[in-house]
Design an enzyme around this catalytic site. Sequence first.
Site, mmCIF file in Angstrom:
data_model
loop_
_atom_site.group_PDB
_atom_site.id
_atom_site.type_symbol
_atom_site.label_atom_id
_atom_site.label_comp_id
_atom_site.label_asym_id
_atom_site.label_seq_id
_atom_site.Cartn_x
_atom_site.Cartn_y
_atom_site.Cartn_z
ATOM 1 N N ASP A 120 -24.454 -0.255 -4.640
ATOM 2 C CA ASP A 120 -23.787 0.110 -3.378
ATOM 3 C C ASP A 120 -22.468 0.843 -3.576
ATOM 4 O O ASP A 120 -21.634 0.876 -2.678
ATOM 5 C CB ASP A 120 -23.562 -1.146 -2.528
ATOM 6 C CG ASP A 120 -22.721 -2.197 -3.237
ATOM 7 O OD1 ASP A 120 -22.359 -1.995 -4.418
ATOM 8 O OD2 ASP A 120 -22.449 -3.241 -2.620
ATOM 9 N N GLU A 121 -22.288 1.480 -4.725
ATOM 10 C CA GLU A 121 -20.984 2.071 -5.011
ATOM 11 C C GLU A 121 -21.146 3.255 -5.966
ATOM 12 O O GLU A 121 -21.923 3.189 -6.914
ATOM 13 C CB GLU A 121 -20.092 0.999 -5.644
ATOM 14 C CG GLU A 121 -18.622 1.222 -5.517
ATOM 15 C CD GLU A 121 -17.848 -0.001 -5.997
ATOM 16 O OE1 GLU A 121 -16.680 -0.127 -5.621
ATOM 17 O OE2 GLU A 121 -18.398 -0.811 -6.767
#
Length: 432
Positions: A120-121
């Site tokens: 998620d990054e």
Amino acid sequence: MNNERGEHIDGTLAAWDGPAILLVDLDAFFASVEQLDHPAWRGKPVIVGGDAEKHGVVSTASYEARKFGVHSAMPASQACKLCPHAIWAPGRYDRYKEVSNQVMAILRDETPHVQQVSIDEAFLDVTPTRVNREHPVLVALRIQQRVEALGVTCSVGVGTSKTVAKIASDMDKPRGLTVVYPGTERQFLDPLPIRVMSGIGKATEEKLRHRGIETLGQLVLEGQPRLERLFGKNGRTMYVRACGLDDAPVEQGAPVKSVSNEVTFANDLTQRADIEAAINSQAAKVGRRLRGKGLAGITIGLRLRYADRSNRSVQRRLQNPTDDELSFAPLLCNMLDELWEPGMAVRLVGVSVGGFDGVAGEQGTLFDVADVAPNSSDAAPRVKDSKKRRGLLTATDLVKDRFGESAVRFGHELRNAGNTTGTSAKNPADYK
């Protein structure tokens, strides 16, 4: 939108001079995907994690749940007490990977300079060039709009370095955009507590606080020479980052440092046979991922967490690289003697393989290893013939590729079946 000095001049964006790094962080990602797929859950507290009655922990909590004090890595039992009316989801990691891949495709469409650091990054380098003069803030805004069109949201930090962008991305959530203009790094960083900076763990934080250093500004005033005396080369890294001068590049193909897998058990393991079965199961998953990535590692590691939540680990360097769990799993079981004695209760078992630098991705002869682990005679490969081992591994990989991970399982993989918490970590290697 948060911003540092100079973000708007007469209604226009101020010029950007120098490197421009974005950190795109998907907001409460697992929980957001659950709310996307279950419209009735939107606006309600959602927790993705393991069973509270089986030592589970929180993987992700929606912002509605966070208002009650729930956060990632919190024991599920505590989360239930804080937010008893929350909606619990066990986790659908294939679905999360699917949405993550859609987001990463958007980022790579914006720039080829993307470094994914977790599911998620990701960091992006959007430094203006002679060919593309688009302002970094406009790129960030467009990314937010495109991601939101998928049904999830992201927060973005914009700065001149990865350190500044990362810290900025955490300043305003969800849907936040925090911009730190060139030349304002110290103004942004100085008041912040030292714990916000990557590379400062609990032990380092305590040592700094003991010296009266609680903010990044105070860290800079301590000076690089003194920090180097205290922390060695890490002291220089801390100083440079706290000054906002970090020049680490966005690495599209960042090298894999290790491949690991771990599992937490609902009921603590107390019998050696059960612990060894868990080691073998995790080794099988690591070996399969190594082969899938074309990697062979020369360092193997074993990690245990005990009933009191303390952790211990041990590593061994092999004489030759391997991706063959039928060879290295017996060594890991031998290494268990250094971490466990009869009567000890084990809550988590983790296995890792690393040491890929300069290592060819082909199988070497592993068992010149009398000096690797004690009682090496007890650590012989389960199938002595290396060609037969390779044939067995290749065949099982092919079956799993076609029919799924549970299509072929060894007996040790069944021994602890049903005794897991249902919790999974955001291991970036699992989602690339």
